[in-house]
Design a protein around this motif. Structure first.
Motif, PDB file in Angstrom:
ATOM      1  N   ASP A 134       0.495  -5.949 -13.519  1.00 42.00           N
ATOM      2  CA  ASP A 134      -0.052  -5.475 -12.198  1.00 42.00           C
ATOM      3  C   ASP A 134      -1.140  -5.784 -13.063  1.00 42.00           C
ATOM      4  OD1 ASP A 134      -0.840  -3.577 -14.736  1.00 42.00           O
ATOM      5  OD2 ASP A 134      -0.118  -1.348 -13.147  1.00 42.00           O
ATOM      6  N   PHE A 135      -1.731  -7.020 -14.580  1.00 42.98           N
ATOM      7  CA  PHE A 135      -3.346  -5.956 -14.260  1.00 42.98           C
ATOM      8  C   PHE A 135      -3.556  -7.365 -14.011  1.00 42.98           C
ATOM      9  CE2 PHE A 135      -6.548  -7.644 -16.653  1.00 42.98           C
ATOM     10  CZ  PHE A 135      -7.191  -6.773 -17.377  1.00 42.98           C
ATOM     11  N   SER A 136      -3.338  -8.617 -13.946  1.00 44.77           N
ATOM     12  CA  SER A 136      -4.089  -9.547 -13.458  1.00 44.77           C
ATOM     13  C   SER A 136      -2.844 -10.097 -11.767  1.00 44.77           C
ATOM     14  CB  SER A 136      -2.580 -11.210 -13.606  1.00 44.77           C
ATOM     15  OG  SER A 136      -3.267 -11.250 -15.698  1.00 44.77           O
ATOM     16  N   ALA A 137      -2.409  -8.912 -11.343  1.00 43.34           N
ATOM     17  CA  ALA A 137      -2.379  -9.038 -10.202  1.00 43.34           C
ATOM     18  C   ALA A 137      -3.408  -7.808  -9.394  1.00 43.34           C
ATOM     19  CB  ALA A 137      -1.267  -7.977  -9.453  1.00 43.34           C
ATOM     20  N   ARG A 138      -4.235  -7.704 -10.499  1.00 41.13           N
ATOM     21  CA  ARG A 138      -5.060  -6.411  -9.065  1.00 41.13           C
ATOM     22  C   ARG A 138      -6.091  -7.801  -9.176  1.00 41.13           C
ATOM     23  NH1 ARG A 138      -5.454  -1.079  -8.628  1.00 41.13           N
ATOM     24  NH2 ARG A 138      -4.056  -0.370  -9.890  1.00 41.13           N
ATOM     25  N   LEU A 139      -6.154  -7.951 -10.400  1.00 38.75           N
ATOM     26  CA  LEU A 139      -7.467  -9.066 -10.835  1.00 38.75           C
ATOM     27  C   LEU A 139      -7.656 -10.404  -9.809  1.00 38.75           C
ATOM     28  CD1 LEU A 139     -10.450  -9.547 -11.981  1.00 38.75           C
ATOM     29  CD2 LEU A 139      -8.594 -10.555 -13.612  1.00 38.75           C
ATOM     30  N   ALA A 140      -6.632 -10.837  -9.361  1.00 39.42           N
ATOM     31  CA  ALA A 140      -6.723 -11.688  -8.102  1.00 39.42           C
ATOM     32  C   ALA A 140      -6.387 -11.331  -6.970  1.00 39.42           C
ATOM     33  CB  ALA A 140      -4.827 -12.235  -8.864  1.00 39.42           C
ATOM     34  N   TYR A 180       8.218  -5.512 -13.508  1.00 39.95           N
ATOM     35  CA  TYR A 180       6.996  -5.362 -13.145  1.00 39.95           C
ATOM     36  C   TYR A 180       6.649  -6.374 -11.519  1.00 39.95           C
ATOM     37  CZ  TYR A 180       6.637  -2.559 -16.874  1.00 39.95           C
ATOM     38  OH  TYR A 180       6.674  -1.748 -18.056  1.00 39.95           O
ATOM     39  N   LEU A 181       8.346  -7.574 -11.112  1.00 45.18           N
ATOM     40  CA  LEU A 181       7.837  -7.955 -10.092  1.00 45.18           C
ATOM     41  C   LEU A 181       7.176  -7.414  -8.449  1.00 45.18           C
ATOM     42  CD1 LEU A 181       8.297 -10.513  -9.196  1.00 45.18           C
ATOM     43  CD2 LEU A 181      10.099 -10.306  -8.756  1.00 45.18           C
ATOM     44  N   HIS A 182       8.039  -6.311  -7.994  1.00 44.89           N
ATOM     45  CA  HIS A 182       7.655  -5.286  -6.858  1.00 44.89           C
ATOM     46  C   HIS A 182       6.139  -4.760  -6.909  1.00 44.89           C
ATOM     47  CE1 HIS A 182      11.009  -7.336  -4.989  1.00 44.89           C
ATOM     48  NE2 HIS A 182      12.290  -7.372  -6.136  1.00 44.89           N
ATOM     49  N   ASP A 183       5.958  -4.201  -8.277  1.00 44.49           N
ATOM     50  CA  ASP A 183       5.156  -3.816  -8.296  1.00 44.49           C
ATOM     51  C   ASP A 183       3.772  -4.255  -8.002  1.00 44.49           C
ATOM     52  OD1 ASP A 183       6.701  -0.437  -8.111  1.00 44.49           O
ATOM     53  OD2 ASP A 183       6.534  -0.831 -10.276  1.00 44.49           O
TER      54      ASP A 183
END
Length: 347
Positions: free
Chosen positions: A175-181, A198-201
């Motif tokens: 989720d780290f790069s997901a949050r930054l993106a 962690y795909l869906h999260d």
């Protein structure tokens, strides 16, 4: 509900070095596959940065991107991705500014936070730069600033690079790069082809927190999938055994060249190892066209993906091309005529 026909598909190529082959063979195969992918209607052709892995030839990712872009005419070519902690942001801005100048409107810059290698290799790559994944958000912002007109305002300019439009994607397996993106309003690609846990999260977090930006007005998700398409389920399952053996080597800490397929994996792994490989490769479409279509339709519906990027670690190059061609036909894409100087090479 979206299906495979509703989303663009792209190719993720690790330029596999096969047992009995060389890196030179891999680069020839990469360009050949890219030319065919262009004819078959694939949207992007991305190459990944890995180091100290004998079975992957794309360590000098920007160089291989230039090789592919120079041998194609329309398909977008980019990184899936460049591992930014290994590099000074200015160097990547200059490299991709150069690529964009050579091949305008066709270059993507996907950025990853992992080293793409083991820690010993990461130290060899970084030397005394002191970089780490902890500085990834700051490094991304610095890199983005080099593409802005006027640069970051510190008297340092990316030449070429400054003022060029190079689309930046963030890649991740957590989720780290997901949050930054989401925070930066950038498109996000998830590495579910090898790290699906962690795909869906990650996708839920990205969509929930996405902030529109000058780059992107709404969330845009790309999902990674392994594809091993063949004329029959049995043939597809046999092709898949090369990737299964390679994943098994990674689990055991003994990575190697991409091995030829085997008739059965029985006796090659323990029940625990089989379960580990199955977990890592759960986002894989394996088998006949009908079987592969059902799996890919299901992944699109499950994830709401805006794009799919397909990896295919297949030992035989002809079988690898056939796999990507079958998927293109499932999407309704028909080959176009070869163009220009490659017509003879592709026929």
């Amino acid at each position: 509900m979206k299906t495979l026909r509703d989303v663009p598909c792209s190719v993720l190529d690790l330029s596999p070095i096969c047992v009995g082959g060389t890196a030179a063979d891999s680069f020839r195969n990469t360009l050949d596959l890219a030319r065919h992918a262009e004819r078959w209607g694939y949207s992007r052709y991305w190459l990944a940065e890995h180091h100290n892995l004998s079975g992957i030839a794309s360590a000098a990712t920007a160089v291989v991107i230039a090789h592919v872009a120079g041998g194609t005419t329309r398909i977008r070519v980019g990184s899936g991705g460049v591992m930014l902690p290994n590099h000074a942001p200015l160097v990547i801005a200059e490299q991709f500014g150069t690529l964009e100048s050579l091949f305008p409107g066709r270059i993507d810059l996907g950025l990853g936070r992992a080293p793409g290698s083991d820690q010993r290799t990461a130290r060899a790559l970084r030397r005394h730069l002191g970089g780490s994944a902890d500085t990834f958000p700051q490094d991304v912002l610095e890199l983005m600033s080099y593409f802005q007109s006027g640069g970051p305002g510190a008297g340092v300019h990316a030449v070429p690079g400054e003022g060029l439009n190079v689309p930046i994607w963030l890649l991740g397996s957590s989720d780290f790069s997901a949050r930054l993106a989401a925070e930066l309003g950038l498109p996000f690609a998830f590495a579910s082809h090898f790290a699906p846990e962690y795909l869906h999260d990650a996708l839920a977090l990205y969509r929930r927190h996405f902030t529109p930006s000058a780059h992107l007005s709404a969330p845009h998700v790309m999902v990674g999938v392994n594809v091993f398409a063949a004329h029959t389920d049995a043939e597809g399952a046999r092709l898949f055994t090369s990737a299964q053996q390679q994943f098994l080597g990674l689990i055991r800490g003994t990575p190697g060249l991409l091995p030829p397929p085997v008739d059965t994996m029985d006796g090659l792994w323990s029940p625990l190892e089989r379960a580990q490989v199955a977990r890592k490769t759960q986002y894989s479409a394996v088998g006949s066209p009908d079987t592969v279509k059902r799996k890919l339709d299901g992944i699109v519906a499950e994830t709401g993906a805006d794009e799919l990027i397909l990896a295919g670690q297949i030992y035989d190059h002809s079988a690898r091309k056939r796999s990507f061609e079958l998927v293109a036909r499932l999407r309704g894409s028909e080959p176009t005529r070869p163009e220009g100087v490659y017509a003879r090479a592709e026929s």
